[in-house]
Motif scaffolding. Structure first.
Motif, PDB file in Angstrom:
ATOM      1  N   THR A 186      -9.170  -4.373  -2.406  1.00 56.93           N
ATOM      2  CA  THR A 186      -8.386  -3.143  -2.272  1.00 56.93           C
ATOM      3  C   THR A 186      -7.302  -3.165  -3.359  1.00 56.93           C
ATOM      4  OG1 THR A 186      -6.753  -4.171  -0.810  1.00 56.93           O
ATOM      5  CG2 THR A 186      -8.686  -3.152   0.247  1.00 56.93           C
TER       6      THR A 186
ATOM      7  N   LYS B  11       0.837  -1.204   0.000  1.00 59.13           N
ATOM      8  CA  LYS B  11       0.000   0.000   0.000  1.00 59.13           C
ATOM      9  C   LYS B  11       0.879   1.265   0.000  1.00 59.13           C
ATOM     10  CE  LYS B  11      -3.604   2.176   2.792  1.00 59.13           C
ATOM     11  NZ  LYS B  11      -4.255   2.142   4.098  1.00 59.13           N
TER      12      LYS B  11
ATOM     13  N   SER C 206      -9.035  -2.788  -9.315  1.00 58.00           N
ATOM     14  CA  SER C 206      -9.507  -3.125  -7.968  1.00 58.00           C
ATOM     15  C   SER C 206     -11.029  -2.990  -7.875  1.00 58.00           C
ATOM     16  CB  SER C 206      -8.781  -2.322  -6.894  1.00 58.00           C
ATOM     17  OG  SER C 206      -9.015  -0.957  -7.061  1.00 58.00           O
TER      18      SER C 206
END
Ligand SMILES: [Zn+2]
Length: 511
Positions: A358, A321, A352
């Motif tokens: 995610t 991330k 996504s």
């Protein structure tokens, strides 16, 4: 008197040449030549450049370049054409040819075909569309000796690797390359690289690198540049930074600091230079861009063993991330190559949404299918311009599949940055795509239009020379190139490629 003069010119024997280029606006790789300059070629060499009138030559073929620019063929210091050049049907290297490139360097980013001797022989026996010069990849050599293991090399392993560098240099490599951002190069210490660079140095080779960090992943961009300087200093050889950039918001606007750092090193005697492609998106593997290096150690299977372990999964997803954020967010990552055609042309954000996961989870679902390439929009205009204007920054494509730079870099730099935005002028563009590059890579007798040099010459129309490839269709040839002459032989004639394989391998010893 008049009679006498005309008698003299009659008596003077016409110079017999194979190819004569007349009426063009000629740039010799260093300067703009005066109007009326002709270029004559015999066999593989330039035999004349100057003001003699066309009538003084007897040429088998004459190219009238009125309204066109005549220049040395471009030299591309960073490509990924290694494989294509041995593939039947692709050895022509057309994406590069149509940009005006007559020589490509391969073996960049620490990854080269091994052993070089085998591929030199193959290129030579099968024929190639452009000239090629080879670098020996540090990552490739490391893998030969140490596999993919994530650890420092022992002294014995360093000696083993040095032997392989020597073999590659003996086979004709012009230096070594590293990809210190990528596994397994990223596992190497600076000292390991210095020791191998010393072997290249002994052989009059150069050092070319994909920096350990172009962003804020590990050591940071500026320390990564300091590492190159250290390598140049300790191993005493010219060092070259590939595709110089400030990748990601964390390091935007660091170009001023980097330029002064490099200028200082150059003043201290280190031959430090760089190349750059003229785009604001980089391209790389999805895995290399966002997966933590520790997680991929050991290869794809090891990655998924770790990913399927609940505890490690959380850490992997968190770092992934952060890496996505570093690159500007999931909407700035465009899938350009994947086995699943459904996701090609979509951003990670769009994928996504499609997967209902995610962005970071989507990365692993995508990677399960195999190798995936992305274009990553992460550069800032100010830094691009700043680097481009430096005398020590030459043009390079880093051409690889899926990014338009493979088909468009050199014409784009001319069209956008010379013609449209006036960031650099045409003379600077030509010099830093030809003679400067030849000097940096120690490619002798090419990169300039000089008598006695090899005849790698291009003729393009300054009004229409431009790139066509973009992110939606990256596979379009550039336009406006009228002639390409490689080693004295015509490859592109009136804008049409004649399928001839006029390239040769620029082996270090022969140069
Ligand atoms: Zn690279």
């Amino acid at each position: 008197m008049i009679l006498l003069l005309s008698l003299c010119s009659c008596a003077e024997k016409a110079i017999e040449v194979d190819l004569l280029i007349i009426n063009g606006t000629v740039y010799d790789g260093r300067t703009a030549m005066p109007e009326g300059t002709s270029v004559a070629i015999k066999k593989d060499k330039i035999v004349y450049i100057g003001q003699k009138s066309p009538a003084q030559f007897k040429a088998l073929k004459t190219i009238d370049a009125l309204g066109l620019i005549v220049a040395p063929g471009f030299i591309d210091p960073h490509t990924h054409s290694d494989r294509e050049l041995v593939e039947p049907g692709q050895a022509h290297n057309q994406p590069f040819l149509f940009q005006g490139i007559t020589t490509v360097v391969v073996g960049n980013d620490g990854s080269s075909f091994f052993p070089a001797s085998k591929f030199v022989a193959q290129y030579e026996s099968q024929g190639i569309g452009t000239n090629v010069a080879l670098l020996a990849g540090h990552g490739t050599i490391r893998q030969q000796v140490m596999g993919k293991s994530d650890r420092k090399a022992t002294p014995t392993e360093i000696v083993e690797m040095q032997k392989l560098v020597q073999e590659e240099m003996d086979a004709g490599a012009i230096g070594i390359s590293t990809g210190l951002f990528y596994a397994p190069g990223s596992y190497a210490s600076t000292q390991e690289v210095i020791e191998l660079a010393k072997t290249a140095s002994k052989n009059n080779g150069i050092y070319d690198t994909h920096l350990r960090d172009e962003s804020s992943y590990t050591v940071g961009l500026i320390p990564a540049i300091e590492e190159v300087i250290e390598i140049g200093k300790q191993a005493e050889l010219p060092v070259h930074i590939s595709h110089i950039k400030c990748l990601g918001v964390d390091v935007w606007h660091q170009s001023d600091t980097i330029v002064s750092l490099i200028e200082k090193a150059r003043k201290s005697g280190i031959q430090l230079t760089a190349n750059q492609y003229p785009y604001d998106a980089s391209a790389t593997g999805l895995k290399a861009a966002v997966v933590p290096r520790w997680a991929e150690s050991g290869g794809k299977d090891s990655l998924f063993i770790r990913y399927n372990d609940q505890q490690q999964k959380a850490a992997i997803l968190e770092e992934t991330k952060q890496n996505i954020v570093r690159r500007g967010g999931p909407d700035k990552l465009l899938i350009v190559k994947a086995d699943d055609s459904l996701i090609v042309g979509k951003t990670l954000l769009e994928v996504s949404a499609l997967y209902k996961l995610t962005p970071q989870e989507s990365v692993y679902k995508i990677l399960e299918s195999g190798y995936v390439r992305i274009a990553s929009f992460n550069m800032n205009k100010k830094d691009i311009h700043n680097f481009m204007q430096q005398s020590w920054v030459v043009t390079g494509s880093d051409g690889n599949t899926g990014h338009p730079r493979k088909y468009g870099s050199f014409p784009r730099k001319y069209y956008k940055y010379v013609q449209q935005d006036s960031i650099i002028d045409i003379l600077f563009f030509i010099n830093n795509s030809t003679s400067r590059t030849a000097e940096i890579f120690k490619i002798r007798n090419r990169g300039r239009l000089v008598e006695g040099y090899y005849a790698d010459v291009i003729v393009f129309d300054p009004k229409i020379f431009r790139d066509k490839a973009d992110y939606t269709d990256a596979f379009q040839y550039s336009e406006g190139l009228k002639y390409s002459i490689i080693n004295g032989y015509v490859s592109i004639d009136k804008g049409v490629y004649n399928n001839k394989l006029n390239g040769t391998v620029l082996v270090r010893k022969k140069m």
